[in-house]
Design a protein around this motif. Structure first.
Motif: not given
Length: 199
Positions: A38-44, A123-126
């Motif tokens: 689930p998309h939200n699970w990874i993000l959370e 989030i992100g590698a910037s």
């Protein structure tokens, strides 16, 4: 210096750290966009949420470096890493490059933790990418001849444009970009104190 002429196989062999980072980013992105995870699970689980970091979930200071929700975000950061990372991985060595990349991202995320409110999410590698720019700038300031003229003509304008654009793009973690750059610059100065860096 920043022109890639290697085949895909050659790139994997010559720059295993960069290849691994991109593979991890891509794997997480695909996991977030498949029905199995689930998309939200990874993000959370992996996103940098200041409040949760304050409560002891310290892995969130590192994991956001590898998380991208949008494909354009993933593509831009991966492309930047492919362009500007190889010269540093070759000049610094695999282990030092890993430390540089993670420490720059960590510096960006720690600054974000202290400057932004508790419910801020990022989030992100910037931040880590800007850390690479910071090392190049450190070398330019201390010993610019270590970078070929063509490289100097590319990296300085790119770094300046990237910093300026940070303030004009929506939904950008300005703190992460600036402190990633600062972290990379500091790391670069420390490295130059102990060793020579030549591209």
């Amino acid at each position: 210096m920043f022109v890639r002429t290697e085949s895909f196989g050659q790139f994997l062999k010559l720059y295993p750290v960069i290849s691994t980072i991109i593979a991890i980013q891509l794997l997480i992105f695909l996991m977030m966009h498949t029905p199995i995870f689930p998309h939200n699970w990874i993000l959370e689980l992996l996103a940098g949420v200041n409040l949760l970091i304050q409560k002891g979930e310290y892995w969130r200071l590192v994991t956001p470096i590898f998380v991208h929700v949008g494909f354009a975000h993933l593509l831009f950061n991966s492309f930047s890493l492919v362009l500007f990372g190889p010269a540093l991985e070759k000049a610094l060595g695999k282990f030092t490059f890993i430390i540089l990349y993670l420490a720059s991202g960590l510096g960006a995320n720690i600054a974000t933790l202290y400057i932004h409110p508790p419910y801020y999410t990022h989030i992100g590698a910037s931040g880590a990418i800007f850390g690479l720019f910071g090392v190049y700038l450190a070398v330019l300031f201390v010993k610019k001849d270590a970078i070929p003229l063509q490289g100097r003509q590319v990296i300085l304008p790119i770094a300046i444009i990237s910093v300026v654009m940070t303030f004009f793009q929506p939904d950008i973690n300005i703190t992460g970009h600036i402190f990633g750059l600062i972290s990379g610059f500091i790391i670069g100065r420390i490295l130059l104190f102990y060793r020579s860096i030549r591209f």
